[in-house]
Design an enzyme around this catalytic site. Structure first.
Site, PDB file in Angstrom:
ATOM      1  N   VAL A   1     -42.797 106.038 -49.592  1.00 31.98           N
ATOM      2  CA  VAL A   1     -43.735 106.400 -50.654  1.00 31.98           C
ATOM      3  C   VAL A   1     -43.720 107.913 -50.760  1.00 31.98           C
ATOM      4  O   VAL A   1     -43.490 108.620 -49.779  1.00 31.98           O
ATOM      5  CB  VAL A   1     -45.163 105.862 -50.386  1.00 31.98           C
ATOM      6  CG1 VAL A   1     -45.200 104.354 -50.554  1.00 31.98           C
ATOM      7  CG2 VAL A   1     -45.663 106.258 -49.030  1.00 31.98           C
ATOM      8  N   SER A   2     -43.971 108.412 -51.959  1.00 33.11           N
ATOM      9  CA  SER A   2     -43.817 109.842 -52.206  1.00 33.11           C
ATOM     10  C   SER A   2     -44.882 110.711 -51.571  1.00 33.11           C
ATOM     11  O   SER A   2     -44.625 111.825 -51.177  1.00 33.11           O
ATOM     12  CB  SER A   2     -43.779 110.107 -53.710  1.00 33.11           C
ATOM     13  OG  SER A   2     -42.651 109.474 -54.257  1.00 33.11           O
ATOM     14  N   THR A   3     -46.104 110.234 -51.505  1.00 32.72           N
ATOM     15  CA  THR A   3     -47.156 111.057 -50.910  1.00 32.72           C
ATOM     16  C   THR A   3     -47.967 110.216 -49.948  1.00 32.72           C
ATOM     17  O   THR A   3     -47.915 108.988 -49.965  1.00 32.72           O
ATOM     18  CB  THR A   3     -48.105 111.611 -51.996  1.00 32.72           C
ATOM     19  OG1 THR A   3     -48.751 110.513 -52.621  1.00 32.72           O
ATOM     20  CG2 THR A   3     -47.373 112.441 -53.023  1.00 32.72           C
TER      21      THR A   3
ATOM     22  N   GLN B   1     -50.194 107.383 -51.435  1.00 32.85           N
ATOM     23  CA  GLN B   1     -49.644 106.128 -51.940  1.00 32.85           C
ATOM     24  C   GLN B   1     -49.609 105.074 -50.834  1.00 32.85           C
ATOM     25  O   GLN B   1     -49.511 105.376 -49.656  1.00 32.85           O
ATOM     26  CB  GLN B   1     -48.238 106.340 -52.481  1.00 32.85           C
ATOM     27  CG  GLN B   1     -48.226 107.068 -53.800  1.00 32.85           C
ATOM     28  CD  GLN B   1     -46.815 107.184 -54.347  1.00 32.85           C
ATOM     29  OE1 GLN B   1     -45.871 107.330 -53.598  1.00 32.85           O
ATOM     30  NE2 GLN B   1     -46.694 107.133 -55.663  1.00 32.85           N
TER      31      GLN B   1
END
Length: 193
Positions: free
Chosen positions: A10-12, A15
Site C-alpha cells: 500500500v502506498s501510505t 491505506q
C-alpha cells in the site's frame, strides 16, 4: 510443487491492505508480506524478506502487477530474476501466471513492448539532438567555467593569496571545478612530451 507466497503493498501507512490480503489468502498463499511504501521507492524491506525466503518452485502472488514493480522495466527485471531462480509469478487481477506457457508468452510480450518503447524514446531523443545540432544548438547544460573565469582562477591561484575554496566562491563554481581547470594545462604539457 512449491509454496505460494503473497506480496502486498500500500502506498501510505493510512491505506489498508486487507483487500489485497483477502485476495492473496483466497488464492492459496501460505504467507503474505506487506510493505507500506510508495511504489517508486527502492527500499521495500518486506519484499526483500520475501525474496530472501524463496526456494525454487515457489511462486510469488500479487493482487495487481503495479504492487510489485516500481515501473514496467523494474517489474520485468524482477520477474526475469525470479524465472532464473526457478520461481514463478502470478498476478491475480491481470490473470498472469508465469508458471504456465501462456503466462510466459504474455510476459515476454510485455518485455518486448517495454524494449520497443525504450528504443523509440532513444530514437526520438537522437533525432531531436540531431535536429538541434543542425540548427546550431548544442544539447546539455552550458559550461560553468567560461574562458574569463578560467583566466581569473589561474591569476588568483598564481598570486597565492586565496585558497582554492575562496577562488571557487569568488568566481561562483565548486572547488572540484577549479581544481579540474587548474590541472588541465599540466595534463596538456605532460602529454605533449
Amino acid at each position: 510443487m512449491g509454496d505460494l507466497l503473497g506480496y502486498a503493498r500500500v502506498s501510505t501507512s493510512e491505506q489498508d491492505a486487507s483487500l489485497q490480503h483477502d485476495a492473496l489468502k483466497a488464492a492459496g498463499c501460505i504467507k503474505v508480506f506487506t510493505d507500506k511504501a510508495s511504489g517508486s521507492l527502492d527500499r521495500r524491506p518486506q519484499l526483500d524478506r520475501l525474496l530472501d525466503q524463496l526456494r525454487p518452485s515457489d511462486t510469488i502472488v500479487v493482487w495487481r502487477l503495479d504492487r510489485l514493480g516500481r515501473s514496467l522495466k523494474h517489474l520485468i527485471q524482477i520477474v526475469e530474476d525470479l524465472e532464473e531462480s526457478g520461481v514463478g509469478f502470478k498476478s491475480l487481477t491481470e490473470g498472469m501466471d508465469t508458471t504456465t506457457s501462456g503466462g510466459k508468452l504474455i510476459f515476454s510480450i510485455f518485455g518486448a513492448l517495454a524494449e520497443f518503447e525504450r528504443a523509440l524514446i532513444r530514437e526520438r531523443t537522437m533525432a531531436g539532438l540531431a535536429a538541434a545540432r543542425a540548427r546550431g544548438r548544442v544539447g546539455g547544460r552550458p559550461p560553468v567555467m567560461t574562458a574569463d573565469k578560467i583566466k581569473v582562477a589561474r591569476q588568483l591561484y598564481g598570486a597565492k593569496e586565496l585558497t582554492v575554496e575562496e577562488i571557487a566562491k569568488t568566481i561562483g563554481v565548486s572547488r572540484k571545478t577549479v581544481y579540474r581547470h587548474l590541472a588541465a594545462p599540466k595534463t596538456v604539457r605532460n602529454s605533449s612530451r
